[in-house]
Write an enzyme that holds these catalytic residues in place. Structure first.
Site, PDB file in Angstrom:
ATOM      1  N   CYS A 167       5.438  -0.266   7.427  1.00 11.31           N
ATOM      2  CA  CYS A 167       4.923   1.325   6.366  1.00 11.31           C
ATOM      3  C   CYS A 167       6.527   1.059   5.789  1.00 11.31           C
ATOM      4  O   CYS A 167       7.941   1.171   5.817  1.00 11.31           O
ATOM      5  CB  CYS A 167       5.095   2.217   7.386  1.00 11.31           C
ATOM      6  N   LEU A 168       6.336   1.544   4.736  1.00 10.37           N
ATOM      7  CA  LEU A 168       7.639   2.214   3.482  1.00 10.37           C
ATOM      8  C   LEU A 168       7.914   3.638   4.258  1.00 10.37           C
ATOM      9  O   LEU A 168       9.612   3.368   3.603  1.00 10.37           O
ATOM     10  CB  LEU A 168       7.611   1.738   2.014  1.00 10.37           C
TER      11      LEU A 168
ATOM     12  N   GLY B  83       0.516  -1.227   0.059  1.00 12.98           N
ATOM     13  CA  GLY B  83       0.246   0.130   0.262  1.00 12.98           C
ATOM     14  C   GLY B  83       0.441   1.287   0.254  1.00 12.98           C
ATOM     15  O   GLY B  83       1.690   1.684   1.070  1.00 12.98           O
TER      16      GLY B  83
ATOM     17  N   HIS C  59      -2.791   7.313   6.538  1.00 11.93           N
ATOM     18  CA  HIS C  59      -1.756   8.831   6.043  1.00 11.93           C
ATOM     19  C   HIS C  59      -1.993   9.587   5.450  1.00 11.93           C
ATOM     20  O   HIS C  59      -1.235  10.709   5.285  1.00 11.93           O
ATOM     21  CB  HIS C  59      -1.091   8.210   5.120  1.00 11.93           C
TER      22      HIS C  59
ATOM     23  N   GLN D  67       3.132   9.991   1.566  1.00 13.69           N
ATOM     24  CA  GLN D  67       4.509   9.386   0.732  1.00 13.69           C
ATOM     25  C   GLN D  67       5.218   9.609  -0.272  1.00 13.69           C
ATOM     26  O   GLN D  67       6.855   9.293  -0.152  1.00 13.69           O
ATOM     27  CB  GLN D  67       4.211   7.994   1.123  1.00 13.69           C
TER      28      GLN D  67
ATOM     29  N   HIS E  98      -5.007   0.967   7.510  1.00  9.73           N
ATOM     30  CA  HIS E  98      -3.324   2.212   6.902  1.00  9.73           C
ATOM     31  C   HIS E  98      -2.740   3.727   6.444  1.00  9.73           C
ATOM     32  O   HIS E  98      -2.434   4.113   6.716  1.00  9.73           O
ATOM     33  CB  HIS E  98      -2.225   1.269   6.805  1.00  9.73           C
ATOM     34  N   GLU E  99      -3.581   3.145   5.000  1.00  9.62           N
ATOM     35  CA  GLU E  99      -2.991   4.493   4.187  1.00  9.62           C
ATOM     36  C   GLU E  99      -4.511   5.644   3.616  1.00  9.62           C
ATOM     37  O   GLU E  99      -3.712   6.802   4.026  1.00  9.62           O
ATOM     38  CB  GLU E  99      -3.050   4.034   2.303  1.00  9.62           C
TER      39      GLU E  99
HETATM   40 NI    NI Z   1       2.922   3.259   5.864  1.00  4.19          NI
END
Ligand code: NI
Length: 171
Positions: free
Chosen positions: A93-94, A46, A139, A51, A135-136
């Site tokens: 998370c990236l 995701g 963000h 991000q 989660h997204e």
């Molecule tokens: Ni994330």
């Protein structure tokens, strides 16, 4: 298409609330394509526009990480419209590399948004898909998953990244 840089914890865009997409123009369509490519290259399941340093409400989720085109979800202005149950599971998370912590998320969610044609769409997700969607959407509110941890855990993780950032700064 292009792979964009994924911002890391400490960057101000990650803590800002993203603005609704007003019109699905070429810029948004290009952004969505780039986000999918960036997500698959990472690899991850995701990615949210903040991000990649764009403060717009756009998310991409792909539980198959590029293996199955049918599992790709692209949502403009996504909104959580219902949720059920609760599951605690490890999450990452990236934008917060190498950190995996247990977070409680709903077991089942329905998310309403627009696809890239501007058509309203409800996406239902259970378990890991529900987790990724929540989660997204977090963000887009400027919230990293570590904000859902205990204050002590969160403080330790932030400290670790501050130290790393200091080390990487050219002297
Ligand atoms: Ni994330």
């Amino acid at each position: 298409m292009a792979i964009r840089e994924i911002l890391k914890i400490g960057h101000p865009t990650l803590t800002r609330k993203a603005a609704p997409v007003e019109s699905i123009d070429k810029e948004i369509i290009d952004l969505a394509r780039d986000m999918v490519e960036t997500l698959h290259a990472a690899p991850g399941v995701g990615l949210a526009a903040p991000q990649v340093d764009v403060g717009k409400r756009l998310i991409v989720v792909d539980m198959s990480v590029g293996e199955d085109p049918d599992s790709l979800i692209v949502l403009v202005n996504p909104e959580l419209i219902s949720q059920e149950g609760s599951v605690v599971c490890e999450e990452g998370c990236l934008s917060v590399p190498d950190v995996h912590e247990k977070v409680a998320r709903p077991y089942r969610v329905v998310v309403r948004g627009l696809d890239l044609e501007g058509t309203a769409k409800d996406v239902e997700g259970e378990d890991l898909l529900a987790r990724a969607l929540c989660h997204e959407i977090d963000h887009l509110e400027g919230r990293l998953f570590i904000e859902r941890l205990s204050p002590l855990k969160r403080a330790l993780i932030k400290k670790k990244f501050r130290k790393q950032a200091k080390k990487n700064r050219p002297s």
